[in-house]
Design an enzyme around this catalytic site. Structure first.
Site, mmCIF file in Angstrom:
data_model
loop_
_atom_site.group_PDB
_atom_site.id
_atom_site.type_symbol
_atom_site.label_atom_id
_atom_site.label_comp_id
_atom_site.label_asym_id
_atom_site.label_seq_id
_atom_site.Cartn_x
_atom_site.Cartn_y
_atom_site.Cartn_z
ATOM 1 N N GLN A 1 95.967 152.634 65.728
ATOM 2 C CA GLN A 1 96.809 152.743 65.679
ATOM 3 C C GLN A 1 96.529 154.677 65.931
ATOM 4 O OE1 GLN A 1 99.616 153.576 62.417
ATOM 5 N NE2 GLN A 1 98.282 151.621 61.302
ATOM 6 N N CYS B 1 102.665 140.476 69.758
ATOM 7 C CA CYS B 1 101.692 139.447 70.737
ATOM 8 C C CYS B 1 103.052 139.201 72.204
ATOM 9 C CB CYS B 1 102.476 137.781 70.628
ATOM 10 S SG CYS B 1 100.466 137.241 70.089
ATOM 11 N N HIS C 1 96.747 140.554 64.739
ATOM 12 C CA HIS C 1 96.666 141.131 66.003
ATOM 13 C C HIS C 1 96.117 142.802 66.620
ATOM 14 C CE1 HIS C 1 98.159 140.184 70.167
ATOM 15 N NE2 HIS C 1 97.921 141.550 70.798
ATOM 16 N N ASN D 1 92.793 150.415 61.308
ATOM 17 C CA ASN D 1 92.121 149.320 59.638
ATOM 18 C C ASN D 1 92.511 147.889 60.006
ATOM 19 O OD1 ASN D 1 92.533 151.538 57.894
ATOM 20 N ND2 ASN D 1 95.291 151.129 58.008
ATOM 21 N N HIS E 1 94.730 145.599 66.780
ATOM 22 C CA HIS E 1 95.523 146.587 67.352
ATOM 23 C C HIS E 1 94.990 148.020 66.289
ATOM 24 C CE1 HIS E 1 97.062 145.245 63.555
ATOM 25 N NE2 HIS E 1 97.417 147.020 63.115
ATOM 26 N N HIS F 1 95.940 137.214 70.744
ATOM 27 C CA HIS F 1 96.397 137.241 69.022
ATOM 28 C C HIS F 1 94.914 136.700 67.664
ATOM 29 C CE1 HIS F 1 99.108 137.131 65.633
ATOM 30 N NE2 HIS F 1 98.463 136.143 65.392
ATOM 31 N N CYS G 1 104.242 136.966 65.706
ATOM 32 C CA CYS G 1 103.645 137.925 65.743
ATOM 33 C C CYS G 1 104.462 139.072 66.180
ATOM 34 C CB CYS G 1 102.487 138.037 66.502
ATOM 35 S SG CYS G 1 101.212 139.513 66.708
ATOM 36 N N SER H 1 98.476 145.068 58.838
ATOM 37 C CA SER H 1 99.244 144.129 58.318
ATOM 38 C C SER H 1 99.406 142.724 58.777
ATOM 39 C CB SER H 1 100.651 145.174 58.248
ATOM 40 O OG SER H 1 100.563 145.227 59.475
HETATM 41 P P1 H2U Z 1 97.935 148.442 60.135
HETATM 42 O O1 H2U Z 1 98.345 146.749 59.746
HETATM 43 O O2 H2U Z 1 97.500 149.107 60.638
HETATM 44 O O3 H2U Z 1 99.511 148.429 58.808
HETATM 45 O O4 H2U Z 1 99.435 149.096 61.311
HETATM 46 C C1 H2U Z 1 100.461 148.003 62.064
HETATM 47 C C2 H2U Z 1 101.313 149.007 62.778
HETATM 48 O O5 H2U Z 1 102.659 148.684 62.901
HETATM 49 C C3 H2U Z 1 102.288 149.405 61.254
HETATM 50 O O6 H2U Z 1 102.075 151.107 61.408
HETATM 51 C C4 H2U Z 1 103.430 149.391 62.835
HETATM 52 C C5 H2U Z 1 104.022 149.270 61.645
HETATM 53 O O7 H2U Z 1 104.817 150.690 61.373
HETATM 54 N N1 H2U Z 1 104.879 147.864 63.470
HETATM 55 C C6 H2U Z 1 105.202 148.661 64.680
HETATM 56 O O8 H2U Z 1 105.963 149.829 64.979
HETATM 57 N N2 H2U Z 1 107.088 148.014 64.898
HETATM 58 C C7 H2U Z 1 106.860 146.575 64.302
HETATM 59 O O9 H2U Z 1 108.003 145.767 64.879
HETATM 60 C C8 H2U Z 1 106.092 146.475 62.823
HETATM 61 C C9 H2U Z 1 104.787 146.961 62.843
HETATM 62 ZN ZN ZN Z 2 100.258 138.476 68.002
#
Ligand code: H2U
Ligand code: ZN
Length: 346
Positions: free
Chosen positions: A168, A53, A164, A153, A166, A113, A50, A161
């Protein structure tokens, strides 16, 4: 005479000045109402693959997460908005464009996680609220940042995506569309009435008690009269506060408490980790006074009838107008009646 629990009608959203078509008679269609049994697999507390993490390397080469123990914030490695965008403006008749500067951040809510907000303690969620307040303040101080959008989200169906826990933050120079609509309406209302639109709205809802889902001393969660999504809700403070940074210590804890309570009810609805997009609307950070603003958090969940039956905003919604069947009052009653103990804890 029209019966709003029975006959098709339109409801007005005073924040966006948009209408929603409500068709309660359609909700009388046979309701299979089955709750899909929870088939979600248990996630590990730490996933070595992940990118959120603690101590792990992110997707971009080189960046490594702190070995954090509560929350962790970093600048999005794939930011949709950048600090160093050059100035520029296009005004060529119908072709209008403008450069936009900003910064995007990612917040890990917990090092674990496997958790989600409803499974975290109020103390742990309170640390998320503190991060929100701090990020709003720090990003908002920058001269090129006039708006800070905090959002979450949740669930793959919402395009999230990574499981975990999180959220934004996207911050930028101008007000985005949804916020601009609310800005205009709140300003107009405040100039006319001398009170905040949502201050009067919360008072009226607490008075009527028809759409309240859950409340504590200083916060309330309700299904707005004008809700579009089947189980759409809003979390609002009980007094006019312009942003998370203006909440008192007790209010910040109450915010964490109601966030947990609402999302617990959401998970209990279909006994599944309930997907949604949520976000906090608050005063612009443009250095002006915004007495018209009343901070609030919107929850837009896509599920309709079960863990697998989702509402699609297509057809009439895309071409004409948002529409719903089950009324806001019916949704509020269903959520209100659900336990505050998470189904996984039963
Ligand atoms: P979402 O799961 O809401 O898509 O948010 C994950 C965000 O994390 C996504 O905007 C960022 C992606 O650009 N990200 C990073 O900044 N670094 C990473 O290594 C992977 C994902
Ligand atoms: Zn994680």
């Amino acid at each position: 005479m029209i019966d709003y629990t029975e006959h098709p009608h339109k409801r007005f959203n005073p924040l966006t000045k948009e209408w929603v078509l409500v068709s309660p008679h359609r909700a009388k269609r046979p309701w299979q109402g089955q709750t899909e049994k929870n088939t979600e697999e248990q996630l590990p507390s730490y996933d070595p693959k992940c990118y959120l993490c603690p101590g792990n390397e992110r997707a971009t080469g080189g960046n490594v997460n702190d070995k954090y123990t509560d929350t962790f914030v970093f600048t999005n490695d794939y930011s949709a908005l950048l600090q160093d965008t050059p100035e520029g403006e296009l005004n060529d008749g119908l072709f209008v464009a403008k450069a936009e500067r900003g910064m995007a951040r990612v917040i890990c809510f917990s090092p674990d996680h496997s958790l989600t907000i409803p499974e975290m303690s109020v103390d742990a969620i309170r640390k998320v609220v503190d991060v929100w307040a701090n990020e709003y303040t720090e990003l908002g101080k920058k001269d090129f940042i006039n708006h800070v959008q905090i959002f979450e989200n949740k669930g793959a169906v919402m395009g999230c995506s990574n499981p975990h826990p999180h959220g934004q933050i996207w911050s930028q120079s101008s007000l985005p569309n949804e916020v601009q609509k609310e800005q205009n309406s709140q300003k107009e209302y405040y100039d006319k009435n001398g009170t905040q639109l949502l201050s009067d709205y919360v008072k009226a809802e607490l008075d009527k008690q028809e759409r309240i889902v859950v409340e504590n001393d200083t916060f309330v969660a309700l299904v707005p009269f004008w809700a579009i999504w089947p189980f759409e809700t809003m979390i609002l403070p009980k007094r006019a506060v312009q942003s998370v940074k203006d909440l008192t210590d007790a209010e910040k804890t109450d915010f964490a408490d109601i966030y947990k309570k609402l999302t617990t009810k959401y998970d209990n609805l279909f006994e599944v980790s309930f997907p949604y997009s949520a976000g906090i609307h608050q005063a612009p950070t443009d250095g002006q006074n915004h007495p018209e603003w009343y901070m609030h958090m919107h929850f837009y969940p896509p599920l309709l009838r079960s863990a697998t039956v989702k509402k699609f905003m297509v057809g009439y919604e895309m071409m004409a107008n948002a529409q719903r069947d089950i009324t806001a009052e019916q949704s509020a009653a269903r959520l209100r009646d659900l336990p505050l103990v998470h189904y996984k804890q039963k």
